[in-house]
Design a protein around this motif. Structure first.
Motif, PDB file in Angstrom:
ATOM      1  N   VAL A   1       0.982  -1.236  -0.038  1.00 39.52           N
ATOM      2  CA  VAL A   1      -0.071  -0.126  -0.014  1.00 39.52           C
ATOM      3  C   VAL A   1       0.790   1.186   0.054  1.00 39.52           C
ATOM      4  O   VAL A   1       1.944   1.179   0.502  1.00 39.52           O
ATOM      5  N   GLU A   2       0.389   2.028  -0.631  1.00 37.15           N
ATOM      6  CA  GLU A   2       1.297   3.537  -0.672  1.00 37.15           C
ATOM      7  C   GLU A   2       1.814   4.013   0.447  1.00 37.15           C
ATOM      8  O   GLU A   2       2.896   4.540   0.373  1.00 37.15           O
ATOM      9  N   PRO A   3       0.740   3.962   1.569  1.00 33.50           N
ATOM     10  CA  PRO A   3       1.437   4.719   2.951  1.00 33.50           C
ATOM     11  C   PRO A   3       2.537   3.894   3.414  1.00 33.50           C
ATOM     12  O   PRO A   3       3.552   4.224   4.278  1.00 33.50           O
ATOM     13  N   ALA A   4       2.917   2.564   2.861  1.00 29.65           N
ATOM     14  CA  ALA A   4       4.118   1.966   3.802  1.00 29.65           C
ATOM     15  C   ALA A   4       5.213   1.959   2.470  1.00 29.65           C
ATOM     16  O   ALA A   4       6.285   1.555   3.053  1.00 29.65           O
ATOM     17  N   TRP A   5       5.174   2.822   1.551  1.00 30.89           N
ATOM     18  CA  TRP A   5       6.411   2.850   0.728  1.00 30.89           C
ATOM     19  C   TRP A   5       7.404   3.719   1.285  1.00 30.89           C
ATOM     20  O   TRP A   5       7.069   4.620   2.029  1.00 30.89           O
ATOM     21  N   GLY A   6       8.631   3.575   1.120  1.00 25.63           N
ATOM     22  CA  GLY A   6       9.720   4.138   1.673  1.00 25.63           C
ATOM     23  C   GLY A   6      10.204   3.938   3.110  1.00 25.63           C
ATOM     24  O   GLY A   6      10.980   4.834   3.605  1.00 25.63           O
ATOM     25  N   ARG A   7       9.364   2.939   3.551  1.00 23.54           N
ATOM     26  CA  ARG A   7       9.831   2.773   5.084  1.00 23.54           C
ATOM     27  C   ARG A   7      10.614   1.427   5.421  1.00 23.54           C
ATOM     28  O   ARG A   7      10.686   1.077   6.487  1.00 23.54           O
ATOM     29  N   GLY A   8      10.971   0.766   4.108  1.00 25.39           N
ATOM     30  CA  GLY A   8      11.838  -0.330   4.438  1.00 25.39           C
ATOM     31  C   GLY A   8      10.891  -1.634   4.715  1.00 25.39           C
ATOM     32  O   GLY A   8      11.532  -2.740   4.898  1.00 25.39           O
ATOM     33  N   TYR A   9       9.801  -1.687   4.575  1.00 25.68           N
ATOM     34  CA  TYR A   9       8.734  -2.721   4.739  1.00 25.68           C
ATOM     35  C   TYR A   9       8.707  -3.787   3.772  1.00 25.68           C
ATOM     36  O   TYR A   9       8.845  -4.959   3.856  1.00 25.68           O
ATOM     37  N   ALA A  10       9.354  -3.448   2.268  1.00 28.12           N
ATOM     38  CA  ALA A  10       9.367  -4.378   1.208  1.00 28.12           C
ATOM     39  C   ALA A  10      10.655  -5.355   1.451  1.00 28.12           C
ATOM     40  O   ALA A  10      10.482  -6.145   1.381  1.00 28.12           O
ATOM     41  N   ALA A  11      11.495  -4.531   1.815  1.00 25.21           N
ATOM     42  CA  ALA A  11      13.006  -5.300   2.018  1.00 25.21           C
ATOM     43  C   ALA A  11      12.647  -6.320   3.189  1.00 25.21           C
ATOM     44  O   ALA A  11      13.232  -7.340   3.087  1.00 25.21           O
ATOM     45  N   GLU A  12      12.050  -5.843   4.337  1.00 28.63           N
ATOM     46  CA  GLU A  12      11.962  -6.492   5.644  1.00 28.63           C
ATOM     47  C   GLU A  12      11.127  -7.888   5.259  1.00 28.63           C
ATOM     48  O   GLU A  12      11.480  -8.841   5.570  1.00 28.63           O
ATOM     49  N   GLY A  13       9.947  -7.501   4.434  1.00 30.30           N
ATOM     50  CA  GLY A  13       9.314  -8.852   4.303  1.00 30.30           C
ATOM     51  C   GLY A  13       9.704  -9.623   3.264  1.00 30.30           C
ATOM     52  O   GLY A  13       9.735 -10.977   3.470  1.00 30.30           O
ATOM     53  N   ALA A  14      10.223  -9.182   2.312  1.00 27.44           N
ATOM     54  CA  ALA A  14      10.760  -9.923   1.032  1.00 27.44           C
ATOM     55  C   ALA A  14      11.926 -10.843   1.893  1.00 27.44           C
ATOM     56  O   ALA A  14      12.112 -11.889   1.242  1.00 27.44           O
ATOM     57  N   GLY A  15      12.962 -10.116   2.710  1.00 31.08           N
ATOM     58  CA  GLY A  15      14.008 -10.784   3.101  1.00 31.08           C
ATOM     59  C   GLY A  15      13.606 -12.002   3.882  1.00 31.08           C
ATOM     60  O   GLY A  15      14.237 -13.010   3.972  1.00 31.08           O
ATOM     61  N   ALA A  16      12.465 -11.560   4.795  1.00 27.28           N
ATOM     62  CA  ALA A  16      12.080 -12.756   5.654  1.00 27.28           C
ATOM     63  C   ALA A  16      11.608 -13.842   4.757  1.00 27.28           C
ATOM     64  O   ALA A  16      12.069 -15.024   5.130  1.00 27.28           O
ATOM     65  N   LEU A  17      10.957 -13.614   3.629  1.00 25.70           N
ATOM     66  CA  LEU A  17      10.564 -14.554   2.868  1.00 25.70           C
ATOM     67  C   LEU A  17      11.443 -15.383   2.099  1.00 25.70           C
ATOM     68  O   LEU A  17      11.723 -16.374   1.716  1.00 25.70           O
ATOM     69  N   LEU A  18      12.746 -14.474   1.721  1.00 30.38           N
ATOM     70  CA  LEU A  18      13.715 -15.166   1.196  1.00 30.38           C
ATOM     71  C   LEU A  18      14.437 -15.958   2.157  1.00 30.38           C
ATOM     72  O   LEU A  18      14.902 -17.244   1.914  1.00 30.38           O
TER      73      LEU A  18
END
Length: 185
Positions: free
Chosen positions: A102-119
């Motif tokens: 979601v756009e309010p989550a952009w730029g806060r590191g959530y994508a890398a944090e979540g994708a890193g956990a899944l990896l």
């Protein structure tokens, strides 16, 4: 062989399987034209897309080809988006990674944090050698997330998507187990 979606915890996020109660948040995300401007399909306009998405999740898990999880903030349970590990090919020991937030989550590191956990889950659970990801060449933010995770730009797929008459190119990124192991050791 099935591949059940995991439940994972990070410092700020909980990754978990989708449930029916996620339908409204999922529809809001996938129908947001601004969020999906670099996506490989049009924003949803019909709520029946939610049921197809959820059925796709179940089929992917049952077939052992991948797992898609909700990303939610740990403190308040707010829906942040989703992350997917898909196209798992045990013979090639390869898969793909994707995410949508979601756009309010952009730029806060959530994508890398979540994708890193899944990896981390995928590399520790499966005899995985390679993960591939693609990003629209106009989407510099997604490219930065992939590079932060250790993915290497391997090439460009020219004019590989046409969405609503707009032709776009995609970058192809790859992450090898040996590179992942070096980053996490």
């Amino acid at each position: 062989m099935s591949l059940p979606a995991p439940t994972l915890e990070t410092e700020r996020l909980r990754l978990r399987p989708f449930v029916d109660g996620d339908a409204d948040d999922l529809f809001a995300l996938q129908s947001d034209a601004h969020v999906l401007r670099y996506w490989d399909s049009s924003p949803w306009t019909d709520r029946s897309a939610v049921a197809r998405f959820m059925e796709g999740n179940r089929a992917m898990e049952a077939g052992g080809t991948g797992a898609r999880v909700v990303m939610e903030r740990t403190p308040d349970g707010a829906f942040v988006g989703w992350c997917t590990f898909n196209s798992w090919n045990p013979g090639f020991r390869s898969a793909s990674l994707g995410f949508c937030l979601v756009e309010p989550a952009w730029g806060r590191g959530y994508a890398a944090e979540g994708a890193g956990a899944l990896l981390r889950w995928a590399f520790s659970t499966l005899d995985l050698n390679r993960v591939q990801a693609e990003a629209d060449t106009r989407n510099a933010a997604s490219a930065r997330v992939l590079e932060k995770l250790g993915f290497v730009l391997e090439g460009t797929l020219r004019e590989d998507c046409i969405v609503d008459g707009v032709v776009s190119d995609s970058w192809v990124y790859g992450l090898l187990r040996r590179d992942w192991d070096q980053r996490t050791s």
